[in-house]
Design a protein around this motif. Sequence first.
Motif, PDB file in Angstrom:
ATOM      1  N   ARG A  95     -38.823 -45.352   3.339  1.00  0.00           N
ATOM      2  CA  ARG A  95     -39.692 -46.467   3.714  1.00  0.00           C
ATOM      3  C   ARG A  95     -38.897 -47.595   4.378  1.00  0.00           C
ATOM      4  O   ARG A  95     -39.366 -48.215   5.331  1.00  0.00           O
ATOM      5  CB  ARG A  95     -40.438 -46.973   2.475  1.00  0.00           C
ATOM      6  N   ILE A  96     -37.708 -47.859   3.858  1.00  0.00           N
ATOM      7  CA  ILE A  96     -36.877 -48.899   4.468  1.00  0.00           C
ATOM      8  C   ILE A  96     -36.453 -48.478   5.864  1.00  0.00           C
ATOM      9  O   ILE A  96     -36.387 -49.309   6.784  1.00  0.00           O
ATOM     10  CB  ILE A  96     -35.661 -49.190   3.571  1.00  0.00           C
ATOM     11  N   ASN A  97     -36.172 -47.198   6.072  1.00  0.00           N
ATOM     12  CA  ASN A  97     -35.831 -46.733   7.413  1.00  0.00           C
ATOM     13  C   ASN A  97     -36.987 -46.956   8.379  1.00  0.00           C
ATOM     14  O   ASN A  97     -36.792 -47.317   9.545  1.00  0.00           O
ATOM     15  CB  ASN A  97     -35.459 -45.252   7.382  1.00  0.00           C
ATOM     16  N   ARG A  98     -38.213 -46.764   7.897  1.00  0.00           N
ATOM     17  CA  ARG A  98     -39.369 -46.942   8.773  1.00  0.00           C
ATOM     18  C   ARG A  98     -39.582 -48.405   9.148  1.00  0.00           C
ATOM     19  O   ARG A  98     -40.318 -48.694  10.108  1.00  0.00           O
ATOM     20  CB  ARG A  98     -40.626 -46.378   8.109  1.00  0.00           C
ATOM     21  N   GLY A 248     -31.681 -51.759  -1.709  1.00  0.00           N
ATOM     22  CA  GLY A 248     -32.060 -52.686  -0.652  1.00  0.00           C
ATOM     23  C   GLY A 248     -32.296 -54.102  -1.081  1.00  0.00           C
ATOM     24  O   GLY A 248     -32.374 -55.001  -0.240  1.00  0.00           O
ATOM     25  N   GLY A 249     -32.419 -54.342  -2.387  1.00  0.00           N
ATOM     26  CA  GLY A 249     -32.711 -55.682  -2.852  1.00  0.00           C
ATOM     27  C   GLY A 249     -31.637 -56.687  -2.511  1.00  0.00           C
ATOM     28  O   GLY A 249     -31.923 -57.875  -2.344  1.00  0.00           O
ATOM     29  N   MET A 250     -30.396 -56.228  -2.392  1.00  0.00           N
ATOM     30  CA  MET A 250     -29.312 -57.123  -1.996  1.00  0.00           C
ATOM     31  C   MET A 250     -28.993 -56.985  -0.516  1.00  0.00           C
ATOM     32  O   MET A 250     -27.925 -57.379  -0.046  1.00  0.00           O
ATOM     33  CB  MET A 250     -28.070 -56.850  -2.840  1.00  0.00           C
ATOM     34  N   LEU A 251     -29.912 -56.378   0.242  1.00  0.00           N
ATOM     35  CA  LEU A 251     -29.956 -56.389   1.702  1.00  0.00           C
ATOM     36  C   LEU A 251     -28.940 -55.485   2.388  1.00  0.00           C
ATOM     37  O   LEU A 251     -29.296 -54.746   3.304  1.00  0.00           O
ATOM     38  CB  LEU A 251     -29.798 -57.825   2.241  1.00  0.00           C
ATOM     39  N   ASN A 252     -27.660 -55.523   1.994  1.00  0.00           N
ATOM     40  CA  ASN A 252     -26.675 -54.734   2.745  1.00  0.00           C
ATOM     41  C   ASN A 252     -26.909 -53.236   2.601  1.00  0.00           C
ATOM     42  O   ASN A 252     -26.714 -52.474   3.544  1.00  0.00           O
ATOM     43  CB  ASN A 252     -25.246 -55.096   2.328  1.00  0.00           C
ATOM     44  N   GLN A 253     -27.346 -52.777   1.407  1.00  0.00           N
ATOM     45  CA  GLN A 253     -27.645 -51.352   1.266  1.00  0.00           C
ATOM     46  C   GLN A 253     -28.880 -50.956   2.074  1.00  0.00           C
ATOM     47  O   GLN A 253     -28.980 -49.836   2.569  1.00  0.00           O
ATOM     48  CB  GLN A 253     -27.829 -50.982  -0.211  1.00  0.00           C
ATOM     49  N   ALA A 254     -29.829 -51.868   2.211  1.00  0.00           N
ATOM     50  CA  ALA A 254     -31.009 -51.571   3.024  1.00  0.00           C
ATOM     51  C   ALA A 254     -30.620 -51.283   4.465  1.00  0.00           C
ATOM     52  O   ALA A 254     -31.214 -50.425   5.129  1.00  0.00           O
ATOM     53  CB  ALA A 254     -31.994 -52.738   2.965  1.00  0.00           C
ATOM     54  N   GLN A 255     -29.618 -51.996   4.963  1.00  0.00           N
ATOM     55  CA  GLN A 255     -29.185 -51.771   6.341  1.00  0.00           C
ATOM     56  C   GLN A 255     -28.667 -50.347   6.549  1.00  0.00           C
ATOM     57  O   GLN A 255     -28.828 -49.787   7.632  1.00  0.00           O
ATOM     58  CB  GLN A 255     -28.092 -52.763   6.711  1.00  0.00           C
ATOM     59  N   ARG A 256     -28.030 -49.777   5.529  1.00  0.00           N
ATOM     60  CA  ARG A 256     -27.526 -48.403   5.667  1.00  0.00           C
ATOM     61  C   ARG A 256     -28.680 -47.422   5.827  1.00  0.00           C
ATOM     62  O   ARG A 256     -28.586 -46.461   6.587  1.00  0.00           O
ATOM     63  CB  ARG A 256     -26.681 -48.018   4.451  1.00  0.00           C
ATOM     64  N   TYR A 257     -29.769 -47.647   5.108  1.00  0.00           N
ATOM     65  CA  TYR A 257     -30.941 -46.794   5.279  1.00  0.00           C
ATOM     66  C   TYR A 257     -31.558 -46.999   6.663  1.00  0.00           C
ATOM     67  O   TYR A 257     -32.008 -46.046   7.308  1.00  0.00           O
ATOM     68  CB  TYR A 257     -31.988 -47.099   4.213  1.00  0.00           C
ATOM     69  N   MET A 258     -31.602 -48.249   7.120  1.00  0.00           N
ATOM     70  CA  MET A 258     -32.189 -48.544   8.423  1.00  0.00           C
ATOM     71  C   MET A 258     -31.356 -47.965   9.558  1.00  0.00           C
ATOM     72  O   MET A 258     -31.886 -47.692  10.642  1.00  0.00           O
ATOM     73  CB  MET A 258     -32.333 -50.059   8.589  1.00  0.00           C
TER      74      MET A 258
END
Length: 526
Positions: A95-98, A248-258
């Motif tokens: 979902r974060i990638n999308r 993803g809550g701390m943002l930097n890991q979310a970027q890896r998924y994106m």
Amino acid sequence: MNSLDWAVLIGYFGVMVAIGVWSHKRVDNVSDFFTAGGKMPWWLSGISHHMSGYSAVMFTGYAGIAYTYGVTSFVTWSFPIALGIAIGARLFAPRINRLRSRLHVASPLEYLKNRYNLPTQQALAWSGMLLKIVDVGAKWAAIATLLSVFTGVSLNQGILITGAITAVYCTIGGLWADALTELGQFIIQLFAGVAMFVAVVLELGDHGGFFGVWDEPELAGHGKPLVGPYGTVFLLAFLFIKLFEYNGGMLNQAQRYMATSGPKEAARSARLSAALWLVWPVVLFFPMWMSPLLVDAKNPDGSDAYGLMTEQLLPHGLLGLVIVGFFSHTMAMCSSDANAIAAVFTRDVAPVLSKKARQWNERSGLIAARLTTVIFLGLSMAVATQVNSPTFKDIITVVIKWVAGLMGPIAIPMMLGLLRPFRKSGPTAALTSWALGLLAFWLVNYPINWSVEGGVPLQYQVSIPLAVSLFLYILIGYVKPEDTPERDAIIERVNTDDDGSAGSAAVPAPAEAGDDVVGTPQRPAP
């Protein structure tokens, strides 16, 4: 350290800068700078995701926990992270990638304006940035503490050295530089961690060997999974916290998924990271569990035990490699955090503060991103000089109490807002759960803590804010549903399985500031 160790350390710094310079050629726009243009291989994303969750706190704060309590350092830290990421591989990563491939955003918080409203987005953005400054400040202090053990440089000098090197490569190379340096750092840490593991095992012959060593009186209770303040409640609280934080809550890991090309690749990236978190920390922690047999820590919290043991057991050259390993973890996390916060500021905050920011072209947007990265690193380094002060106390207190306690109220609206079951939770639920969660953190950690004899147990200090936010987010969503066709459309776009060719889409052409069009940016793409 002798000249050989210094040569290894200086060579490492040189390689990191060289990678940043090389990565500069791959960065043409903000999509490249913040999400690698959606072109990062899943295996590189997974290794980067794993490495960006470490820091020198592992070798100071958690080394102190391992020195004092033993295996609970793994059971209540890396195991919950591994389990949380494994769950998130299915629940959050696609979902974060999308968010990038479907909604064409470059910041993990950019979608929140349409999912909730502008005040909600700004509240989460500002509080997330401030928390990250404190979090990264603790990481700089941790690596500077280790550097002082080995070299004798002061805390502030160590902070300046590591921060300046990190600023160079992550500012010019963006997320590509972060990921590629993290790959190199992972390889370095692999050799360094195995070297330390073998050195400690060789020392155990006089203490009953690999299995008999647990009967030594110095390790009494070290084999128990839950001891001291790290009990069942703490474990369950940390599992929920890490489920949100490391997905993803701390943002930097979310970027890896994106950064991966599509949702399936993002899920594979998460599964790889989860597997690494389950296995690799055992290799790193084992020497720390054995440290009471081999060294006498000078610091009351045992945070210097691993550094002292490294100096005692490893020959020069290998000592330099292990020190490089300390740096690699911290620089990986801090550089990735800097990139994430730069994305939040330039994409979510600056366009609200300034009309000029809404008119940035490609070049000016990149300049703003790089300048924001440098400013963030500078502020976090300033905070690092205050660690061990009455305000922040010791490193592990900052990481566990402040970061774990405050992360939940910030992450819950962002993460649960992606999921269909929470579609009725709108701006009121998001802002109320955020505000009262932060209030709960302050009450539990300060007025109530001061009035309770012996203080509030740690597990409640970190779990109550998250529990308050989670309860209110769900309750208000049902009491005051605020789902609309526009918000439902956003949720459906990040939940559908038909990925088509959208996975490779970059940040699209500029849109007018304030537009509320589903699936388009809320401001011009620089």
